[in-house]
Motif scaffolding. Structure first.
Motif, PDB file in Angstrom:
ATOM      1  N   LEU A 384      19.189  -3.779  74.906  1.00  0.00           N
ATOM      2  CA  LEU A 384      20.056  -3.257  75.963  1.00  0.00           C
ATOM      3  C   LEU A 384      21.462  -3.842  75.884  1.00  0.00           C
ATOM      4  CD1 LEU A 384      17.540  -3.274  78.951  1.00  0.00           C
ATOM      5  CD2 LEU A 384      18.344  -1.293  77.653  1.00  0.00           C
ATOM      6  N   THR A 385      21.592  -5.060  75.357  1.00  0.00           N
ATOM      7  CA  THR A 385      22.903  -5.701  75.260  1.00  0.00           C
ATOM      8  C   THR A 385      23.525  -5.547  73.874  1.00  0.00           C
ATOM      9  OG1 THR A 385      21.825  -7.812  74.717  1.00  0.00           O
ATOM     10  CG2 THR A 385      22.359  -7.399  77.035  1.00  0.00           C
ATOM     11  N   GLY A 386      22.809  -4.925  72.936  1.00  0.00           N
ATOM     12  CA  GLY A 386      23.360  -4.718  71.606  1.00  0.00           C
ATOM     13  C   GLY A 386      23.261  -5.916  70.692  1.00  0.00           C
ATOM     14  N   ASN A 387      22.413  -6.894  71.021  1.00  0.00           N
ATOM     15  CA  ASN A 387      22.243  -8.101  70.214  1.00  0.00           C
ATOM     16  C   ASN A 387      21.074  -7.888  69.251  1.00  0.00           C
ATOM     17  OD1 ASN A 387      21.506 -10.672  69.232  1.00  0.00           O
ATOM     18  ND2 ASN A 387      22.309 -11.679  71.053  1.00  0.00           N
ATOM     19  N   THR A 388      21.352  -7.849  67.941  1.00  0.00           N
ATOM     20  CA  THR A 388      20.320  -7.560  66.945  1.00  0.00           C
ATOM     21  C   THR A 388      19.709  -8.817  66.335  1.00  0.00           C
ATOM     22  OG1 THR A 388      22.046  -7.305  65.274  1.00  0.00           O
ATOM     23  CG2 THR A 388      21.225  -5.294  66.332  1.00  0.00           C
ATOM     24  N   LEU A 389      19.953  -9.983  66.922  1.00  0.00           N
ATOM     25  CA  LEU A 389      19.409 -11.212  66.367  1.00  0.00           C
ATOM     26  C   LEU A 389      17.893 -11.154  66.239  1.00  0.00           C
ATOM     27  CD1 LEU A 389      19.707 -14.204  65.502  1.00  0.00           C
ATOM     28  CD2 LEU A 389      19.536 -14.812  67.919  1.00  0.00           C
ATOM     29  N   LEU A 390      17.210 -10.572  67.212  1.00  0.00           N
ATOM     30  CA  LEU A 390      15.756 -10.559  67.229  1.00  0.00           C
ATOM     31  C   LEU A 390      15.171  -9.282  66.619  1.00  0.00           C
ATOM     32  CD1 LEU A 390      15.124 -12.156  70.727  1.00  0.00           C
ATOM     33  CD2 LEU A 390      15.429 -13.266  68.516  1.00  0.00           C
ATOM     34  N   SER A 391      15.952  -8.628  65.779  1.00  0.00           N
ATOM     35  CA  SER A 391      15.477  -7.478  65.020  1.00  0.00           C
ATOM     36  C   SER A 391      15.134  -7.925  63.598  1.00  0.00           C
ATOM     37  CB  SER A 391      16.566  -6.395  64.976  1.00  0.00           C
ATOM     38  OG  SER A 391      16.232  -5.377  64.059  1.00  0.00           O
ATOM     39  N   VAL A 392      14.138  -7.303  62.998  1.00  0.00           N
ATOM     40  CA  VAL A 392      13.764  -7.602  61.610  1.00  0.00           C
ATOM     41  C   VAL A 392      14.686  -6.815  60.678  1.00  0.00           C
ATOM     42  CG1 VAL A 392      11.930  -7.501  59.884  1.00  0.00           C
ATOM     43  CG2 VAL A 392      11.364  -7.969  62.288  1.00  0.00           C
ATOM     44  N   ARG A 393      15.433  -7.510  59.848  1.00  0.00           N
ATOM     45  CA  ARG A 393      16.359  -6.828  58.948  1.00  0.00           C
ATOM     46  C   ARG A 393      15.585  -6.073  57.867  1.00  0.00           C
ATOM     47  NH1 ARG A 393      21.092 -10.380  56.328  1.00  0.00           N
ATOM     48  NH2 ARG A 393      19.525 -10.762  54.716  1.00  0.00           N
ATOM     49  N   GLY A 394      16.195  -5.022  57.318  1.00  0.00           N
ATOM     50  CA  GLY A 394      15.505  -4.144  56.379  1.00  0.00           C
ATOM     51  C   GLY A 394      14.942  -4.849  55.170  1.00  0.00           C
ATOM     52  N   ASP A 395      15.731  -5.731  54.512  1.00  0.00           N
ATOM     53  CA  ASP A 395      15.231  -6.413  53.325  1.00  0.00           C
ATOM     54  C   ASP A 395      14.103  -7.370  53.657  1.00  0.00           C
ATOM     55  OD1 ASP A 395      17.038  -8.041  54.710  1.00  0.00           O
ATOM     56  OD2 ASP A 395      17.673  -9.107  52.900  1.00  0.00           O
ATOM     57  N   VAL A 396      14.125  -7.940  54.864  1.00  0.00           N
ATOM     58  CA  VAL A 396      13.044  -8.810  55.308  1.00  0.00           C
ATOM     59  C   VAL A 396      11.754  -8.013  55.449  1.00  0.00           C
ATOM     60  CG1 VAL A 396      12.214 -10.190  57.265  1.00  0.00           C
ATOM     61  CG2 VAL A 396      14.552 -10.492  56.419  1.00  0.00           C
ATOM     62  N   ALA A 397      11.842  -6.810  56.030  1.00  0.00           N
ATOM     63  CA  ALA A 397      10.660  -5.953  56.175  1.00  0.00           C
ATOM     64  C   ALA A 397      10.017  -5.666  54.824  1.00  0.00           C
ATOM     65  CB  ALA A 397      11.042  -4.657  56.879  1.00  0.00           C
TER      66      ALA A 397
END
Length: 443
Positions: A384-397
């Motif tokens: 909701l705030t636009g913070n992607t820190l806690l998203s899994v990055r594509g290469d990590v996936a």
């Protein structure tokens, strides 16, 4: 924004207006985890105005969907006014998630900036992305997609390519809620527990001969989720993403301040991870038989509804890994998760090589009743705030799939065999097979 110093909190300051459109609204995850997480953010954030749109192929009336929302939120530990407000702002739009036309109608139905939450089986992720790529999308569209991200390394790569045609990485969240756990947040903020544990190799490469265990043992069985679980199993459900990400956070160096600093450290660790042995594969699997513990009788996994015994799905998986970096060389990482076990044990245990030193335990389970520690709420707040820190990055996936592929291949070929453990066994007993079913029943 991914700066390691900007970890999102559940309580959002300021005004936010979003419509969360949930593809897969009829699924178990939506009712058990997603809706309560949304409500906890709304309850803690007076300036947040959320609309909810349920979307699934099977139609529901507005009243039926509102009943689902209310039932889900009644036990979420939030105020009645929050529940009433979210229910009143809930609609349902029947949607074929692979249809561009129907996705357009769903997005058009959003009264505020849309956040499209894809809570569907992995095979549907690319279909949704391909359909969205046919549309002219709003510039403020954000997309979240639940793990698993594809069903193999190649599949994850194709999914990443498809999603990249729809939104930039800055407006995409690959959701693994373990990144929102208190343990993950503390590991991102500080390396103090790791440094003080004595488990890492010492400066100069001298081996610390320590050991790291990342364990998520559960008392519950599959709880009526046989149709999902029998297609998934413990390795894919828990180890492939959840526990592997905790391994990366444990083993990474302290991130810098750049926007991609945490992701870069996670990716560097994962690229160095390998199985302790591929021949034979350093992994174990087992499934539970009938047992009684805590005064309850649990049927055998093979007798659960929607389970095919011939499929050989494991309810417990254990994998031993090595990390080929100087701080961790010769330190085994043992990852284990199982169901129907007599003790709920969910922790990272750092055991130093010095036998006189005490292990360090980092709990993986958020405290009961503490909404500010709810992993789903924290991850939702980040979206909701636009913070992607806690998203899994594509290469990590993609790396997460690479690591477990040799295990999946070996198990598919029948290597290693499928053990059994009595429901109510400890995780150690279940993993090592130290007691047979008959012995456990006599105990």
């Amino acid at each position: 924004m991914r700066s390691s110093t900007n970890i999102p909190e559940v309580a959002i300051e300021g005004s936010v207006a979003r419509t969360i459109a949930i593809l897969g609204a009829g699924g178990d995850l939506t009712e058990r985890l997603l809706l309560p997480g949304i409500a906890k953010v709304a309850d803690a954030s007076p300036g947040v105005q959320l609309h909810l749109i349920g979307a699934a192929r099977t139609p529901q009336t507005r009243e039926e969907w509102q009943g689902v929302v209310r039932a889900s939120l009644e036990g979420a530990g939030v105020s009645q006014s929050t529940i009433d407000g979210l229910v009143s702002r809930s609609e349902f739009v029947p949607t074929d998630a692979s249809s561009a036309d129907e996705l357009r109608q769903l997005l058009d139905a959003c009264p505020s900036a849309p956040l499209l939450y894809i809570a569907l089986p992995p095979a549907m992720g690319k279909k949704v992305a391909d359909a969205l790529a046919e549309l002219e999308l709003p510039d403020d569209l954000r997309i979240a997609i639940e793990k698993p991200f594809g069903e193999s390394e190649a599949d994850a790569r194709e999914l990443n390519q498809a999603l990249a045609k729809v939104v930039p990485e800055s407006r995409l969240w690959r959701i693994d809620h373990f990144l929102g756990t208190p343990a993950a947040v503390e590991l991102i903020r500080s390396r103090a527990q790791i440094e003080q544990s004595g488990v890492r190799n010492r400066d100069g490469g001298e081996s610390g001969t320590g050991r790291v265990e990342i364990v998520f043992d559960e008392k519950i069985g599959i709880e009526g989720r046989g149709a999902f679980y029998d297609q998934t199993g413990a390795l894919r459900d828990m180890l492939q993403s959840h526990l592997m990400l905790m391994l990366a956070l444990t083993a990474m160096e302290q991130p810098g301040e750049g926007d991609d600093a945490v992701d870069d450290e996670i990716a560097e660790v994962l690229r160095a991870v390998r199985l302790e042995s591929e021949h034979p594969v350093s992994a174990r699997k087992a499934r539970y038989t009938a047992g009684e513990f805590d005064g309850k009788r649990l049927p055998a996994y093979v007798d659960e509804e929607d389970v095919d015994p011939e499929r050989g799905t494991e309810t417990l998986a254990e994998v031993t890994l090595r990390i080929d970096t100087p701080p961790w060389r010769d330190v085994p990482f043992v990852l284990r998760s199982g169901k129907a076990l007599g003790e709920a044990r969910q922790e990272i245990v750092l055991t130093p090589g010095d036998a006189k030193a005490a292990p360090t335990s980092i709990p993986l389970r958020a405290p009961e009743g503490d909404n500010s520690a709810d992993p789903y709420a924290r991850v939702i707040a980040s979206m909701l705030t636009g913070n992607t820190l806690l998203s899994v990055r594509g290469d990590v996936a993609e790396e997460l799939w690479r690591i477990v592929t040799p295990v999946l291949d070996a198990w598919q070929q029948g290597t290693g065999g499928l053990g059994e453990y009595t429901a109510g066994s400890t995780g150690e007993e279940a993993a090592t097979g130290t007691r047979s079913s008959a012995e456990a029943n006599r105990a």
